[in-house]
Design an enzyme around this catalytic site. Structure first.
Site, PDB file in Angstrom:
ATOM      1  N   SER A 180       0.790  -1.230   0.000  1.00 56.09           N
ATOM      2  CA  SER A 180       0.000   0.000   0.000  1.00 56.09           C
ATOM      3  C   SER A 180       0.821   1.278   0.000  1.00 56.09           C
ATOM      4  CB  SER A 180      -0.933   0.009   1.213  1.00 56.09           C
ATOM      5  OG  SER A 180      -0.194  -0.051   2.429  1.00 56.09           O
ATOM      6  N   HIS A 208      -5.352  -3.944  -1.495  1.00 54.11           N
ATOM      7  CA  HIS A 208      -5.180  -2.988  -2.596  1.00 54.11           C
ATOM      8  C   HIS A 208      -5.119  -3.671  -3.959  1.00 54.11           C
ATOM      9  CE1 HIS A 208      -4.651   0.823  -0.410  1.00 54.11           C
ATOM     10  NE2 HIS A 208      -4.192   0.053   0.563  1.00 54.11           N
ATOM     11  N   LYS A 239     -12.277  -0.553  -0.048  1.00 57.17           N
ATOM     12  CA  LYS A 239     -11.497   0.260  -0.980  1.00 57.17           C
ATOM     13  C   LYS A 239     -12.182   0.259  -2.341  1.00 57.17           C
ATOM     14  CE  LYS A 239      -7.231  -0.169   1.644  1.00 57.17           C
ATOM     15  NZ  LYS A 239      -7.830  -0.789   2.841  1.00 57.17           N
TER      16      LYS A 239
END
Length: 393
Positions: A180, A208, A239
């Site tokens: 990240s 991610h 996310k």
């Protein structure tokens, strides 16, 4: 009388170091442009990779779930907190990921804590990349298993750690799928080959990579064609999925074990039904439209990163929509971040302890909702501020 002087002293030291940062309070929802203190600024620090936080199908699903189930679940999952919408989400997530089962937690952070804190004991060893996320580090701290670290993406050192660990009941190699802070991708094929050579479990945190890598955003396992060879996948619903939550994707036996042993799952009220419905809608959107959204995302990311590199910025090891500008000094990093905000760009400074003391960076995250005009505006302002601070010539 309670005394918090030591806390105040630590905060004062953060301010002296230039690392103190109050919360930023926004007056609008997540998007490419957001309102801050009465002005519109270009948002370049959001994890909303695909723009799903405001997708009409997700909003509709949330509203319908509230009308059907109310605003809360009323309990933990093991009592009355597993509603039909929670079960449906896990079934469709498992099908999407190509695994036997999934189990949804309240966040990606608690997912790692719940799995790592419950499945390993003193007869086991966990081998972790040195740059793994804080939730993995904290999950490891909760376990009684033995711990070994290998240098970031160093496969020779990983093999050495595996060789050293032959006497344990089980060996677990854990890595982020996408890191990240640097935006680089784990060498998952090499990790899997070593794990198979030494009979180890492979555990990948795809926070991610979910919605960013793989067919329609299925993650790094799919990206590398490693289905059936990665044993535990952790994904986020917070996310690219656009809502909040985390999940384990893996074997049914692990799901059944975690239901009985993972403390964050056992002792936390389940997701509100509107959140579960939103996540379910997001999975369906990914199946239908994920390829197109990801094509836009990656086109934006490659254009932006390539242009910054041509200008002379140090973008580190980035190879994904996470594009850091490496600066070094923490105080200087925060000054650059503040200066960019003056120019109309929100780009968060990331400093110690999140990264090493000499690795401060402004981390930019590109999304599918950024237009080419947005990116060109950001590039223009970054070039201006970069020259002011001597980051580029």
């Amino acid at each position: 009388m309670a005394n918090f002087n030591h806390l105040a002293a630590e905060l004062e030291q953060l301010k002296k170091d230039g690392r103190y940062r109050p919360l930023t309070v926004w007056q609008s929802g997540s998007g490419s442009w957001m309102e801050l203190n009465g002005r519109k600024v270009l948002q370049m620090s959001s994890n909303n990779y695909l723009g799903l936080t405001s997708h009409p199908e997700l909003q509709k699903a949330a509203i319908e779930a509230i009308e059907t189930y109310g605003v809360g679940s009323g309990s933990v999952r093991t009592i009355t907190g597993t509603l039909a919408i929670h079960d449906q989400l896990e079934q469709e997530l498992a099908a999407f990921k190509g695994t036997e089962a999934t189990l949804v937690f309240q966040s990606g952070f608690t997912t790692n804590q719940g799995i790592l804190g419950s499945m390993l004991g003193p007869d086991d060893v966990i081998i972790s990349d040195e740059l793994n996320h804080a939730s993995i580090i904290d999950g490891i701290r909760l376990t009684k298993a033995n711990r070994k670290i290998f240098a970031h993406k160093d496969m020779d050192q990983l093999e050495q750690r595996l060789k050293e660990s032959g006497g344990f009941r089980s060996r677990v190699v854990v890595t982020d799928g996408v890191f990240s802070m640097d935006g680089d991708i784990a060498p998952l094929p090499a990790i899997v080959e070593l794990a198979e050579k030494y009979d180890a479990i492979v555990y990948v945190d795809d926070a991610h990579a979910s919605g960013v890598l793989g067919t329609n955003g299925k993650g790094s396992t799919d990206h590398f064609g490693l289905h059936g060879r990665v044993h535990i996948q952790v994904g986020t619903l917070s996310k690219a999925i656009g809502a909040v939550g985390g999940y384990m994707a893996g074997p049914q036996v692990l799901k059944d074990f975690l239901i009985h042993k993972a403390r964050p799952f056992l002792f936390s009220t389940s997701q509100p039904p509107s959140v579960a419905a939103t996540c379910l809608a997001a999975v369906r959107v990914l199946k239908k439209h994920g390829g197109g959204l990801m094509e836009t995302l990656w086109g934006n990311a490659n254009y932006f990163r390539g242009t910054l590199q041509k200008l002379g910025f140090d973008t580190g090891a980035s190879e994904t929509p996470i594009v850091p500008i490496i600066i070094g000094d923490p105080a200087q990093t925060m000054k650059v971040s503040d200066r960019l905000l003056e120019e109309g760009i929100f780009a968060q400074g990331i400093v110690y302890p999140t990264v090493a003391m000499d690795k401060g960076r402004v981390r930019l995250i590109i999304t599918a909702t950024h237009t080419r005009d947005d990116l060109d505006f950001a590039i223009e302002k970054l070039a201006k501020v970069g020259k002011e601070f001597g980051l580029i010539g």
